[in-house]
Scaffold this motif. Structure first.
Motif, PDB file in Angstrom:
ATOM      1  N   ALA A  13     -82.573 104.922  14.440  1.00 45.13           N
ATOM      2  CA  ALA A  13     -82.622 103.524  14.012  1.00 45.13           C
ATOM      3  C   ALA A  13     -82.600 102.591  15.224  1.00 45.13           C
ATOM      4  O   ALA A  13     -83.344 101.609  15.267  1.00 45.13           O
ATOM      5  CB  ALA A  13     -81.461 103.213  13.074  1.00 45.13           C
ATOM      6  N   ALA A  14     -81.767 102.911  16.218  1.00 39.75           N
ATOM      7  CA  ALA A  14     -81.695 102.069  17.417  1.00 39.75           C
ATOM      8  C   ALA A  14     -83.010 102.083  18.194  1.00 39.75           C
ATOM      9  O   ALA A  14     -83.465 101.040  18.678  1.00 39.75           O
ATOM     10  CB  ALA A  14     -80.547 102.533  18.308  1.00 39.75           C
ATOM     11  N   VAL A  15     -83.632 103.253  18.293  1.00 38.63           N
ATOM     12  CA  VAL A  15     -84.926 103.347  18.969  1.00 38.63           C
ATOM     13  C   VAL A  15     -85.970 102.530  18.214  1.00 38.63           C
ATOM     14  O   VAL A  15     -86.788 101.821  18.825  1.00 38.63           O
ATOM     15  CB  VAL A  15     -85.366 104.820  19.116  1.00 38.63           C
ATOM     16  N   GLY A  20     -89.485  97.850  17.607  1.00 42.86           N
ATOM     17  CA  GLY A  20     -89.894  96.696  16.809  1.00 42.86           C
ATOM     18  C   GLY A  20     -89.773  95.396  17.578  1.00 42.86           C
ATOM     19  O   GLY A  20     -90.685  94.569  17.569  1.00 42.86           O
ATOM     20  N   VAL A  21     -88.662  95.223  18.274  1.00 43.47           N
ATOM     21  CA  VAL A  21     -88.465  94.004  19.058  1.00 43.47           C
ATOM     22  C   VAL A  21     -89.468  93.955  20.210  1.00 43.47           C
ATOM     23  O   VAL A  21     -90.062  92.905  20.493  1.00 43.47           O
ATOM     24  CB  VAL A  21     -87.013  93.911  19.569  1.00 43.47           C
ATOM     25  N   ALA A  22     -89.690  95.094  20.875  1.00 42.42           N
ATOM     26  CA  ALA A  22     -90.631  95.140  22.002  1.00 42.42           C
ATOM     27  C   ALA A  22     -92.046  94.779  21.564  1.00 42.42           C
ATOM     28  O   ALA A  22     -92.753  94.046  22.260  1.00 42.42           O
ATOM     29  CB  ALA A  22     -90.617  96.522  22.639  1.00 42.42           C
ATOM     30  N   SER A  24     -92.886  92.906  19.030  1.00 44.70           N
ATOM     31  CA  SER A  24     -92.940  91.482  18.704  1.00 44.70           C
ATOM     32  C   SER A  24     -92.943  90.623  19.959  1.00 44.70           C
ATOM     33  O   SER A  24     -93.664  89.633  20.029  1.00 44.70           O
ATOM     34  CB  SER A  24     -91.758  91.095  17.812  1.00 44.70           C
ATOM     35  N   VAL A  25     -92.137  91.010  20.955  1.00 50.07           N
ATOM     36  CA  VAL A  25     -92.119  90.263  22.219  1.00 50.07           C
ATOM     37  C   VAL A  25     -93.485  90.346  22.893  1.00 50.07           C
ATOM     38  O   VAL A  25     -93.963  89.370  23.479  1.00 50.07           O
ATOM     39  CB  VAL A  25     -91.004  90.788  23.144  1.00 50.07           C
ATOM     40  N   ALA A  26     -94.135  91.503  22.782  1.00 52.62           N
ATOM     41  CA  ALA A  26     -95.458  91.683  23.375  1.00 52.62           C
ATOM     42  C   ALA A  26     -96.562  91.032  22.540  1.00 52.62           C
ATOM     43  O   ALA A  26     -97.718  90.995  22.964  1.00 52.62           O
ATOM     44  CB  ALA A  26     -95.758  93.172  23.544  1.00 52.62           C
ATOM     45  N   GLY A  27     -96.206  90.526  21.368  1.00 50.45           N
ATOM     46  CA  GLY A  27     -97.198  89.866  20.514  1.00 50.45           C
ATOM     47  C   GLY A  27     -98.113  90.834  19.799  1.00 50.45           C
ATOM     48  O   GLY A  27     -99.236  90.484  19.448  1.00 50.45           O
ATOM     49  N   ARG A  28     -97.640  92.049  19.550  1.00 50.69           N
ATOM     50  CA  ARG A  28     -98.467  93.063  18.895  1.00 50.69           C
ATOM     51  C   ARG A  28     -97.907  93.408  17.521  1.00 50.69           C
ATOM     52  O   ARG A  28     -96.731  93.222  17.251  1.00 50.69           O
ATOM     53  CB  ARG A  28     -98.519  94.341  19.749  1.00 50.69           C
ATOM     54  N   ARG A  29     -98.772  93.941  16.697  1.00 52.05           N
ATOM     55  CA  ARG A  29     -98.343  94.431  15.384  1.00 52.05           C
ATOM     56  C   ARG A  29     -97.781  95.827  15.536  1.00 52.05           C
ATOM     57  O   ARG A  29     -97.884  96.439  16.581  1.00 52.05           O
ATOM     58  CB  ARG A  29     -99.536  94.441  14.431  1.00 52.05           C
ATOM     59  N   ILE A  30     -97.219  96.346  14.459  1.00 55.03           N
ATOM     60  CA  ILE A  30     -96.677  97.702  14.523  1.00 55.03           C
ATOM     61  C   ILE A  30     -97.820  98.706  14.593  1.00 55.03           C
ATOM     62  O   ILE A  30     -98.929  98.434  14.145  1.00 55.03           O
ATOM     63  CB  ILE A  30     -95.751  98.008  13.323  1.00 55.03           C
ATOM     64  N   GLY A  31     -97.527  99.876  15.141  1.00 56.83           N
ATOM     65  CA  GLY A  31     -98.543 100.907  15.285  1.00 56.83           C
ATOM     66  C   GLY A  31     -98.066 102.239  14.749  1.00 56.83           C
ATOM     67  O   GLY A  31     -97.065 102.326  14.017  1.00 56.83           O
ATOM     68  N   LEU A  98     -89.427  95.364  10.804  1.00 61.14           N
ATOM     69  CA  LEU A  98     -89.070  96.777  10.891  1.00 61.14           C
ATOM     70  C   LEU A  98     -87.756  96.971  11.644  1.00 61.14           C
ATOM     71  O   LEU A  98     -86.946  97.827  11.279  1.00 61.14           O
ATOM     72  CB  LEU A  98     -90.198  97.551  11.569  1.00 61.14           C
ATOM     73  N   ALA A  99     -87.524  96.163  12.673  1.00 63.75           N
ATOM     74  CA  ALA A  99     -86.281  96.258  13.443  1.00 63.75           C
ATOM     75  C   ALA A  99     -85.073  95.904  12.571  1.00 63.75           C
ATOM     76  O   ALA A  99     -84.034  96.575  12.655  1.00 63.75           O
ATOM     77  CB  ALA A  99     -86.346  95.347  14.661  1.00 63.75           C
TER      78      ALA A  99
END
Length: 121
Positions: A13-15, A20-22, A24-31, A98-99
């Motif tokens: 969950a922590a990973v 998820g935060v990374a 969003s900070v990068a301005g990308r959607r989930i993959g 997701l985060a």
């Protein structure tokens, strides 16, 4: 309830929170990596649920069974709901969705363990 499995769920969950935060900070959607992490999280939560169900069927029940079952059903549904909502989110905030779901699972499994180990005294 198995404490080592609770720790494993918390780590995954922590990973997933960090991923998820990374994103969003990068301005990308989930993959795919996000989805694989959520799938692993769901598999671990289902395993913990199966272990709890077997223990309860064997007569080992927590002191507050209704609360325990509510948390158990909720923690099984949250990763699925989080992935569906994150997938539907067309902005960079999908990672945050997701985060938050992963963080909720991380907290809820520790509460499940606490409920399981309570004596009811």
């Amino acid at each position: 309830m198995t404490p080592p499995l609770v720790v494993a769920i918390s780590v995954v969950a922590a990973v997933l929170v960090v991923l998820g935060v990374a994103s969003s900070v990068a301005g990308r959607r989930i993959g795919v990596l996000h989805l694989a992490g959520a799938g692993l999280l769901e598999a671990l939560v289902l395993a913990q649920g199966a272990i709890a169900a077997v223990a309860m069927a064997g007569g080992d029940t927590p002191a507050d069974t209704p609360t325990f079952l509510g948390y158990l059903f909720g923690v099984v549904l949250i990763p699925v709901a989080g992935v569906l909502w994150a997938h539907a989110e067309r902005t960079r905030w999908a990672g945050i969705v997701l985060a938050v779901a992963a963080a909720a699972v991380g907290v809820m499994v520790w509460r499940l363990l606490q409920l399981w180990e309570a004596t009811g005294a």
